[in-house]
Design an enzyme around this catalytic site. Structure first.
Site, mmCIF file in Angstrom:
data_model
loop_
_atom_site.group_PDB
_atom_site.id
_atom_site.type_symbol
_atom_site.label_atom_id
_atom_site.label_comp_id
_atom_site.label_asym_id
_atom_site.label_seq_id
_atom_site.Cartn_x
_atom_site.Cartn_y
_atom_site.Cartn_z
ATOM 1 C CB SER A 1 60.463 7.785 90.542
ATOM 2 O OG SER A 1 61.401 6.819 90.127
ATOM 3 C CB SER A 2 59.890 2.305 91.107
ATOM 4 O OG SER A 2 58.641 2.202 90.475
ATOM 5 C CG HIS B 1 53.288 2.525 88.609
ATOM 6 N ND1 HIS B 1 54.152 2.502 89.673
ATOM 7 C CD2 HIS B 1 54.071 2.435 87.497
ATOM 8 C CE1 HIS B 1 55.399 2.391 89.239
ATOM 9 N NE2 HIS B 1 55.381 2.350 87.926
ATOM 10 C CG MET C 1 59.823 -1.708 84.326
ATOM 11 S SD MET C 1 61.575 -1.754 83.924
ATOM 12 C CE MET C 1 62.169 -0.381 84.857
ATOM 13 C CD GLU D 1 48.059 6.693 95.078
ATOM 14 O OE1 GLU D 1 47.247 7.142 94.260
ATOM 15 O OE2 GLU D 1 47.823 5.709 95.802
HETATM 16 P P1 AMP Z 1 57.880 2.125 85.302
HETATM 17 O O1 AMP Z 1 57.318 1.090 86.210
HETATM 18 O O2 AMP Z 1 58.794 3.104 85.988
HETATM 19 O O3 AMP Z 1 58.443 1.566 84.030
HETATM 20 O O4 AMP Z 1 56.651 3.027 84.848
HETATM 21 C C1 AMP Z 1 55.510 2.467 84.244
HETATM 22 C C2 AMP Z 1 54.655 3.567 83.681
HETATM 23 O O5 AMP Z 1 54.269 4.467 84.728
HETATM 24 C C3 AMP Z 1 55.402 4.429 82.635
HETATM 25 O O6 AMP Z 1 54.517 4.730 81.580
HETATM 26 C C4 AMP Z 1 55.779 5.658 83.420
HETATM 27 O O7 AMP Z 1 55.927 6.812 82.618
HETATM 28 C C5 AMP Z 1 54.585 5.792 84.351
HETATM 29 N N1 AMP Z 1 54.931 6.582 85.533
HETATM 30 C C6 AMP Z 1 56.018 6.445 86.326
HETATM 31 N N2 AMP Z 1 56.038 7.396 87.286
HETATM 32 C C7 AMP Z 1 54.931 8.156 87.088
HETATM 33 C C8 AMP Z 1 54.389 9.311 87.736
HETATM 34 N N3 AMP Z 1 54.985 9.868 88.794
HETATM 35 N N4 AMP Z 1 53.226 9.816 87.261
HETATM 36 C C9 AMP Z 1 52.605 9.249 86.191
HETATM 37 N N5 AMP Z 1 53.073 8.171 85.529
HETATM 38 C C10 AMP Z 1 54.222 7.638 85.961
#
Ligand code: AMP
Length: 273
Positions: A182-183, A34, A27, A32
Site C-alpha cells: 500500500s502507498s 500497482h 493515486m 509492485e
Molecule cells: P491507489 O493508488 O491506492 O488508489 O490504488 C490504485 C489501484 O491499485 C486500486 O485499484 C487498488 O486496489 C490497487 N492496489 C493497491 N494496492 C494493491 C496491492 N497491494 N495489490 C494489488 N492491487 C493494489
C-alpha cells in the site's frame, strides 16, 4: 510514453483509435501492487493508460489530503519501465469545477465497512472513477481486490449506469512477510510495520479455520479479533460477493475483510474464499 495532463488533450489523443485500451487509475506513489495491475493491462490491450490523480473528494476534512505520499518522478520512471503508453497526470482544477454533478454511492453498500467512518468517501471515489472512465473510454479498467468494497461499488456503478467498460479485478500483492502492499505503508514506523503484520496473520487464521471446516462467521471473527488484539479495529467482517453479511462462510462466494488503524495509518486487507 506520452504524458498528458488535460482531459481534452487525452480525449483528442485517443479519439478514433481502433485499439483496445486498458486503463489503470491510481493515486500515485506506485508500488509492485500497482505494477501488477499495469502488467495485466499490458498483457491484454493494445494501448495502456495509467492515471495518477490524488482525488480530493474522497478525503474527508481530517484525512490530510496534502500529506498523501507523492513520488511523481519515480512514478514516471516506473510507468516507463512497465511499458505504459500514456500517463495521465491531471491537476484537480482540470477534473473538478464548482457546484458539480456527482455520483452518489448506494445507501447500504456505500455506507458500511469503510463507509461507516468515511461517509463521503465512496461518493468521491465513484465520481472520480466515472469522470476518468469517461475521459479515457477504455475497453477494460483494472482495479485491485485489496480495495474490495471500492471494486464492488465500481462494478455496480458500471452495471447500473449501463457503461460499456469491462472491470477487471486483480489479486492483491503482498510483501514477503504478508503485509499487503500500500502507498500508505511508508507512514509506518518500523515498530508499527511489525504490528501491522497482525492483519495478514488474522486473515491467515481465518483461512486456516475455513480449511479445518469452521464456517461460522462469528467464530471466525472472534478468533481474528483476538489476533488483532492491540490494534484499533475499524471492522472485521465476513460478507458474500454481493457484500451482504453472512452467518456462515460460503465457499467460492465469500470475502473476509479487515480494517485497522496502526499508529495514525488506516490499513485494510481481505481474502476471497
Ligand atoms: P491507489 O493508488 O491506492 O488508489 O490504488 C490504485 C489501484 O491499485 C486500486 O485499484 C487498488 O486496489 C490497487 N492496489 C493497491 N494496492 C494493491 C496491492 N497491494 N495489490 C494489488 N492491487 C493494489
Amino acid at each position: 510514453m506520452k504524458i498528458i495532463s488535460t482531459p481534452l488533450e487525452l480525449k483528442e489523443y485517443l479519439k478514433d483509435n481502433n485499439k483496445t485500451v486498458g486503463f489503470v487509475p491510481t493515486m500515485g506513489a506506485l508500488h509492485e501492487g500497482h505494477i501488477s495491475l499495469i502488467k495485466e493491462a499490458r498483457a491484454s490491450n493494445e494501448l495502456v493508460v495509467v492515471s495518477i490523480f490524488v482525488n480530493p473528494t474522497q478525503f474527508s476534512k481530517n484525512e490530510y489530503l496534502e500529506k498523501y505520499p507523492k513520488k511523481d518522478e519515480a512514478d514516471k520512471k516506473l510507468c516507463q519501465l512497465a511499458d505504459v503508453d500514456i500517463l495521465f497526470f491531471p491537476h484537480a482544477d482540470d477534473i473538478y469545477g464548482s457546484d458539480e454533478v456527482s455520483v452518489a454511492s448506494p445507501n447500504v453498500r456505500g455506507f458500511v465497512l469503510e463507509g461507516t467512518s468515511r461517509p463521503s468517501h465512496f461518493n468521491g471515489v465513484l465520481t472520480v472513477v466515472m469522470k476518468l472512465l469517461n475521459i479515457v473510454s477504455p475497453t477494460k479498467a483494472y482495479f485491485g481486490k485489496k480495495d474490495a468494497q471500492q471494486l464492488n461499488l465500481i462494478t455496480l456503478m458500471v452495471k447500473q449506469m449501463f457503461m460499456s467498460v469491462e472491470i477487471v479485478p486483480v489479486e492483491s500483492l503482498r510483501e514477503s512477510d504478508g503485509l499487503a502492499m500500500s502507498s500508505r505503508n511508508i507512514y509506518l514506523t518500523s515498530r508499527e510495520r511489525q504490528e501491522a503484520l497482525k492483519i495478514s496473520v488474522s486473515l491467515r487464521i481465518a483461512s486456516q479455520m475455513v480449511n479445518r471446516g469452521v464456517l461460522n462467521s462469528s467464530e471466525i471473527i472472534q478468533s481474528m479479533m483476538e489476533s488483532l488484539d492491540t490494534l484499533e479495529i475499524f471492522y472485521v467482517e465476513i460478507l458474500n460477493r454481493k457484500f451482504e453479511l453472512i452467518e456462515s462462510v460460503e465457499l467460492g462466494n465469500t470475502v473476509i475483510l479487515v480494517e485497522v488503524k496502526v499508529g495514525t495509518t488506516r490499513l485494510l486487507d481481505n481474502i476471497w474464499i
